[in-house]
Design a protein around this motif. Structure first.
Motif, mmCIF file in Angstrom:
data_model
loop_
_atom_site.group_PDB
_atom_site.id
_atom_site.type_symbol
_atom_site.label_atom_id
_atom_site.label_comp_id
_atom_site.label_asym_id
_atom_site.label_seq_id
_atom_site.Cartn_x
_atom_site.Cartn_y
_atom_site.Cartn_z
ATOM 1 N N ALA A 174 0.836 -1.211 0.000
ATOM 2 C CA ALA A 174 0.000 0.000 0.000
ATOM 3 C C ALA A 174 0.869 1.258 0.000
ATOM 4 C CB ALA A 174 -0.943 -0.010 1.201
ATOM 5 N N VAL A 175 1.890 1.266 0.831
ATOM 6 C CA VAL A 175 2.796 2.423 0.887
ATOM 7 C C VAL A 175 3.441 2.630 -0.487
ATOM 8 C CG1 VAL A 175 4.983 3.284 1.846
ATOM 9 C CG2 VAL A 175 3.245 2.320 3.369
ATOM 10 N N GLY A 176 3.913 1.534 -1.074
ATOM 11 C CA GLY A 176 4.558 1.591 -2.383
ATOM 12 C C GLY A 176 3.640 2.138 -3.473
ATOM 13 N N GLN A 177 2.340 1.901 -3.307
ATOM 14 C CA GLN A 177 1.367 2.338 -4.313
ATOM 15 C C GLN A 177 0.739 3.679 -3.960
ATOM 16 O OE1 GLN A 177 -0.713 -0.067 -6.611
ATOM 17 N NE2 GLN A 177 1.039 -1.423 -6.678
ATOM 18 N N GLY A 178 1.115 4.221 -2.809
ATOM 19 C CA GLY A 178 0.516 5.477 -2.364
ATOM 20 C C GLY A 178 -0.954 5.337 -1.996
ATOM 21 N N ILE A 179 -1.327 4.141 -1.546
ATOM 22 C CA ILE A 179 -2.723 3.896 -1.156
ATOM 23 C C ILE A 179 -2.831 3.925 0.365
ATOM 24 C CG2 ILE A 179 -4.543 2.133 -1.083
ATOM 25 C CD1 ILE A 179 -3.521 1.192 -3.850
ATOM 26 N N VAL A 180 -3.802 4.694 0.860
ATOM 27 C CA VAL A 180 -4.016 4.726 2.306
ATOM 28 C C VAL A 180 -4.794 3.482 2.710
ATOM 29 C CG1 VAL A 180 -5.102 5.969 4.221
ATOM 30 C CG2 VAL A 180 -4.055 7.247 2.332
ATOM 31 N N LEU A 181 -4.209 2.726 3.627
ATOM 32 C CA LEU A 181 -4.845 1.499 4.091
ATOM 33 C C LEU A 181 -5.144 1.662 5.577
ATOM 34 C CD1 LEU A 181 -5.622 -1.287 2.993
ATOM 35 C CD2 LEU A 181 -3.310 -2.078 3.509
ATOM 36 N N ARG A 182 -6.424 1.643 5.910
ATOM 37 C CA ARG A 182 -6.809 1.676 7.331
ATOM 38 C C ARG A 182 -6.605 0.275 7.890
ATOM 39 N NH1 ARG A 182 -7.784 7.133 8.226
ATOM 40 N NH2 ARG A 182 -9.092 7.961 6.566
ATOM 41 N N GLU A 183 -6.723 0.150 9.183
ATOM 42 C CA GLU A 183 -6.626 -1.181 9.782
ATOM 43 C C GLU A 183 -7.614 -1.260 10.928
ATOM 44 O OE1 GLU A 183 -2.666 -2.301 10.950
ATOM 45 O OE2 GLU A 183 -3.209 -4.406 11.129
ATOM 46 N N GLY A 184 -8.278 -2.398 11.085
ATOM 47 C CA GLY A 184 -9.218 -2.495 12.188
ATOM 48 C C GLY A 184 -9.886 -3.846 12.309
ATOM 49 N N VAL A 185 -10.790 -3.898 13.277
ATOM 50 C CA VAL A 185 -11.503 -5.135 13.629
ATOM 51 C C VAL A 185 -12.843 -5.184 12.886
ATOM 52 C CG1 VAL A 185 -12.620 -6.381 15.531
ATOM 53 C CG2 VAL A 185 -10.393 -5.266 15.894
ATOM 54 N N TYR A 186 -13.074 -6.344 12.273
ATOM 55 C CA TYR A 186 -14.309 -6.569 11.497
ATOM 56 C C TYR A 186 -15.287 -7.389 12.336
ATOM 57 C CZ TYR A 186 -17.244 -8.599 7.745
ATOM 58 O OH TYR A 186 -18.287 -9.009 6.950
ATOM 59 N N ALA A 187 -16.476 -6.862 12.516
ATOM 60 C CA ALA A 187 -17.516 -7.624 13.206
ATOM 61 C C ALA A 187 -18.396 -8.292 12.161
ATOM 62 C CB ALA A 187 -18.357 -6.711 14.093
ATOM 63 N N GLY A 188 -18.500 -9.618 12.228
ATOM 64 C CA GLY A 188 -19.321 -10.360 11.270
ATOM 65 C C GLY A 188 -20.645 -10.741 11.889
ATOM 66 N N LEU A 189 -21.740 -10.233 11.321
ATOM 67 C CA LEU A 189 -23.092 -10.518 11.807
ATOM 68 C C LEU A 189 -23.846 -11.345 10.766
ATOM 69 C CD1 LEU A 189 -22.162 -8.000 13.521
ATOM 70 C CD2 LEU A 189 -24.555 -7.361 13.630
ATOM 71 N N LEU A 190 -24.991 -11.887 11.181
ATOM 72 C CA LEU A 190 -25.779 -12.711 10.273
ATOM 73 C C LEU A 190 -26.438 -11.929 9.148
ATOM 74 C CD1 LEU A 190 -27.760 -15.200 12.560
ATOM 75 C CD2 LEU A 190 -26.029 -15.758 10.852
ATOM 76 N N GLY A 191 -26.951 -10.699 9.437
ATOM 77 C CA GLY A 191 -27.802 -10.016 8.479
ATOM 78 C C GLY A 191 -29.114 -10.769 8.357
ATOM 79 N N PRO A 192 -29.936 -10.524 7.328
ATOM 80 C CA PRO A 192 -29.705 -9.591 6.231
ATOM 81 C C PRO A 192 -30.091 -8.143 6.533
ATOM 82 C CG PRO A 192 -31.759 -10.726 5.842
ATOM 83 C CD PRO A 192 -31.186 -11.279 7.119
ATOM 84 N N THR A 193 -30.689 -7.869 7.691
ATOM 85 C CA THR A 193 -30.953 -6.462 7.995
ATOM 86 C C THR A 193 -29.620 -5.769 8.251
ATOM 87 O OG1 THR A 193 -31.243 -7.141 10.305
ATOM 88 C CG2 THR A 193 -33.250 -6.666 9.046
ATOM 89 N N TYR A 194 -29.509 -4.510 7.868
ATOM 90 C CA TYR A 194 -28.416 -3.696 8.371
ATOM 91 C C TYR A 194 -28.679 -3.491 9.850
ATOM 92 C CZ TYR A 194 -27.081 -2.818 3.524
ATOM 93 O OH TYR A 194 -26.674 -2.969 2.217
ATOM 94 N N GLU A 195 -27.675 -3.039 10.575
ATOM 95 C CA GLU A 195 -27.777 -2.922 12.018
ATOM 96 C C GLU A 195 -28.641 -1.711 12.412
ATOM 97 O OE1 GLU A 195 -24.842 -2.911 10.207
ATOM 98 O OE2 GLU A 195 -24.907 -5.114 10.299
ATOM 99 N N THR A 196 -29.101 -1.740 13.647
ATOM 100 C CA THR A 196 -29.740 -0.536 14.207
ATOM 101 C C THR A 196 -28.624 0.364 14.735
ATOM 102 O OG1 THR A 196 -29.875 -1.456 16.439
ATOM 103 C CG2 THR A 196 -31.756 -1.882 14.954
ATOM 104 N N PRO A 197 -28.910 1.661 14.894
ATOM 105 C CA PRO A 197 -27.903 2.542 15.497
ATOM 106 C C PRO A 197 -27.442 2.047 16.879
ATOM 107 C CG PRO A 197 -29.591 3.845 14.418
ATOM 108 C CD PRO A 197 -30.057 2.411 14.356
ATOM 109 N N ALA A 198 -28.350 1.481 17.661
ATOM 110 C CA ALA A 198 -27.967 0.969 18.989
ATOM 111 C C ALA A 198 -26.990 -0.200 18.859
ATOM 112 C CB ALA A 198 -29.212 0.543 19.777
ATOM 113 N N GLU A 199 -27.214 -1.031 17.875
ATOM 114 C CA GLU A 199 -26.289 -2.158 17.658
ATOM 115 C C GLU A 199 -24.903 -1.654 17.247
ATOM 116 O OE1 GLU A 199 -29.705 -5.474 16.426
ATOM 117 O OE2 GLU A 199 -28.735 -4.278 14.860
#
Ligand code: HPA
Length: 274
Positions: A174-199
């Protein structure tokens, strides 16, 4: 997993081998709107999921069901164009079946990508996020049931679910390509609804940076199988409640379209080095 399922894996792999001489080393599973990578595979051989014994069939709009074998910068790959989601009604072991087949084909490392909602408020739609870890919020696990020691251990270590080495590689590329790469934790839920704001508030409190409806069951099976995993999320929208606007699948697909070039540049450069 029973020996019946092991037989299914072997039959699926044997069928795929019969269509193509290339032995893939890298497996690729692409998320919503990110299937364009498939167009860059050299000398592709396409196999419809419907033709592969025991393979499930994808149903959601924007996902296609074909397996592609070929090379990317001379690296033999197998690519799943379209994946299986638990919200389609599949059990977690079904969503992960193709990962078992990839392992059987000789794959050593797996690149998983997905579209995800941004929970971390410093993110913006269109950002790419390296997955550092995940929260399995599906309430289930693809490894539930009898364990077949031929496939992996009963209690797999998940302390480096997303390979440190592959993450380092992705950062350097990413650095070599000049691409900004964020990093973080992915939460995997069942769906298919998108989450509520409280969730979303709950997930942020629990340490999640992004949320989606895929990936975790595939990664669990990949680790059980001894595959090294690299995960990249495309932040397609801000998660529910962050902006004062409703979420839609159209928005997810539009953002994926916009990041297409950046995403392709990054993964095309990473794959030969995986
Ligand atoms: N939530 C869950 N899954 C998603 C989202 C989201 O906001 N965006 C893309 N996939």
């Amino acid at each position: 997993m029973s020996s019946v399922q092991q037989q299914s894996i072997k039959e699926a792999a044997a069928y795929i081998r019969g269509q193509n001489g290339v032995q893939p080393e890298v497996g690729l599973i692409l998320g919503s709107g990110l299937g364009v990578l498939a167009e860059l595979i050299e000398n592709p051989v396409s196999i419809a999921y419907t033709d592969i014994p025991h393979f499930p069939v994808s149903t959601v709009e924007g996902h296609e069901g074909e397996l592609l074998l070929g090379t990317i910068h001379d690296r033999p790959v197998v690519l799943m164009k379209g994946r299986f989601h638990m919200y389609e009604g599949y059990g977690p072991e079904v969503t992960a079946f193709p990962v078992r087949v990839m392992k059987e084909l000789g794959v050593k490392s797996l690149l998983v990508t997905n579209a995800a909602g941004g929970i971390n408020t410093s993110f913006e739609p269109g950002d790419l996020m390296l997955i550092s870890d995940h929260l399995n919020m599906t309430g289930t696990n693809p490894l539930i049931g009898p364990n077949d020691p031929a496939l992996g251990v009963r209690f797999p270590d998940m302390s480096q679910a997303y390979s440190r080495q592959l993450r380092q590689l992705a950062k350097e590329v990413a650095v070599g390509q000049g691409i900004v790469l964020r990093e973080g934790v992915y939460a995997g839920l069942l769906g298919p609804t998108y989450e509520t704001p409280a969730e979303i508030v709950m997930l942020r409190t629990l340490g999640a940076d992004a949320v989606g409806m895929s990936t975790v069951s595939e990664v669990i099976v990949a680790r059980h199988s001894g595959l090294e995993v690299l995960g990249i999320s495309c932040i397609s929208n801000m998660a529910a409640g962050i902006l004062d606007q409703p979420l839609s699948h159209d928005e997810v697909m539009e953002t994926a379209e916009k990041v297409r070039e950046k995403f392709l540049a990054l993964v095309m450069a990473i794959i030969p080095k995986m």
